[in-house]
Design an enzyme around this catalytic site. Structure first.
Site: not given
Length: 418
Positions: A136, A245, A322
């Protein structure tokens, strides 16, 4: 369509900003051409970048003292990769992203592989772009560097938006520290507990989903079983899943463990602690239980979302990411939707001279797609966390699906018309 002019104010705890000494009288004040963006996360910075690339001046008002993203990994479907191409930064992905070979689902109770989606040439030919995973903070920094390189972008920290009013000419914003700004429009990209949303929709707190996430990143050398080291793998079980991952060019492994229980689902408990998380995972195969050692136990995230809700664009103010349509993580599309929002919003603003109409058109374009993401993510939550007979049905469904099929999420990865 032009909406009525609204007077929007902040939440109760910041009502001290609404008195006549601090709130600007702006009914006759010409608005700056500058667009104000509340929030400097991925959605807010992507919005600033997209608008600036369309020739608009943008000022980002971020609550935190320093810019940065909290969290770990992100999955970027081909729909999101296309947005990064549109924003001119896709080439930077190669320096920090990882390109997995497959999306794999495995039953965490018996260790059997249930299904996989190959992400190679056929996948990329179908969707036009690859599937990538990235940290991120790396994605945020890429967007931030690109935005700062443009002359029309100003970014200010320690400027949390507390309240705003609007009139026929623009929007007046008061920040938590008392600073004031006037702009042509306000974009609320201030997250799950958005104050801009509280002013526009006043629809209360987000919905607590009854699940808690624990996350951690470890060097790839600590992963003893490398069978799925080059995949995005999801281990699923009753009331749990664990995703792994690689990130940062494959140097580290991202680990996300999510659990739920009846007490949280019914509101009798506010969270799930590390001991209970381990108890929920105790029915899994030993290798999955061992993976819990890769997640931090000193920090957790309570998962929340909202129902799809229209009306987030009112006058010269709108919501994004969001703040507009928070979603659970089961389609890995939260950040992807925010970046799609940013590009669509910038296109509407650049092609429609009436800002009120442009913001309504933006919402109309985004509402059904993002709402479908919200509801589909809830469905896939139950699908992944199934137990008992529901687990048997789920396993039968996914093991008999056509090899490599993406029909359940084809509509997501095909992206949007630009």
């Amino acid at each position: 369509m032009t909406l009525p002019r609204l007077q929007c104010t902040g939440l109760a705890e910041v009502d001290n900003h609404n008195d006549s000494e601090t709130m600007m009288e702006s009914s006759s004040t010409p608005a700056s051409d500058e667009i104000l963006v509340a929030g400097g996360g991925i959605g807010g910075i992507a919005t600033a970048l997209a608008l600036a690339r369309e020739g608009r001046s943008v000022r980002v008002l971020e609550r935190a003292a320093e810019l940065g993203e909290i969290g770990y990994g992100l999955q970027l479907g081909p729909n999101a990769y296309r947005i990064l191409v549109e924003l001119g930064i896709a080439d930077k992905l190669k320096e920090v992203a990882f390109y997995p070979n497959n999306l794999v689902m495995i039953d965490a109770i018996d260790g059997k592989e249930l299904t996989r989606i190959e992400l190679g040439d056929a996948f990329q030919e179908r969707y036009g772009y690859p599937y990538t995973v990235i940290h991120r903070s790396d994605l945020h920094q890429m967007l931030l560097d690109a935005a700062r390189a443009l002359p029309g972008v100003t970014i200010e920290t320690s400027r949390g938006v507390a309240s705003f009013t609007q009139d026929a000419n623009g929007v007046d914003v008061v920040c938590e520290d008392g600073s004031q700004y006037r702009g042509a429009a306000l974009i609320g990209a201030d997250g799950l507990k958005s104050r801009v949303r509280a002013s526009i929709l006043n629809d209360g707190a987000p919905r607590v989903a009854g699940q808690v996430a624990y996350r951690g990143v470890v060097p790839i050398e600590e992963i003893e079983d490398a069978t799925h080291a080059d995949d995005v793998v999801m281990w699923v079980g009753p009331d749990l899943h664990l995703v792994q991952y690689r990130l940062r060019g494959g140097k580290v492994m991202n680990n996300v463990a999510v659990v739920e229980n009846e007490a949280m689902r019914t509101g009798r408990a506010e969270t799930i602690g590390p001991e209970e998380m381990e108890a929920i995972f105790s029915h899994c195969i030993p290798s999955v239980q061992k993976m819990l050692g890769f997640v931090r136990k000193d920090r957790h995230w309570v998962l929340q979302d909202r129902d799809p809700t229209p009306g987030w664009s009112q006058g010269r103010a709108t919501l994004l990411g969001d703040a507009a349509h928070p979603t659970l993580q089961y389609l890995a599309q939260g950040a992807c939707m925010a970046m799609e929002d940013a590009v669509v919003l910038a296109r509407k603003v650049s092609t429609m001279p009436d800002l009120d109409a442009a913001l309504v058109a933006y919402e109309n374009d985004r509402y059904l797609r993002t709402g479908r993401i919200q509801l589909s993510s809830r469905f896939f939550c139950g699908f992944c966390h199934a137990g008992g007979g529901a687990r048997d049905v789920r396993n039968s469904i996914v093991t008999t699906r056509p090899k490599g099929s993406t029909f359940e999420i084809d509509w997501v990865y095909r992206g949007i018309d630009l």
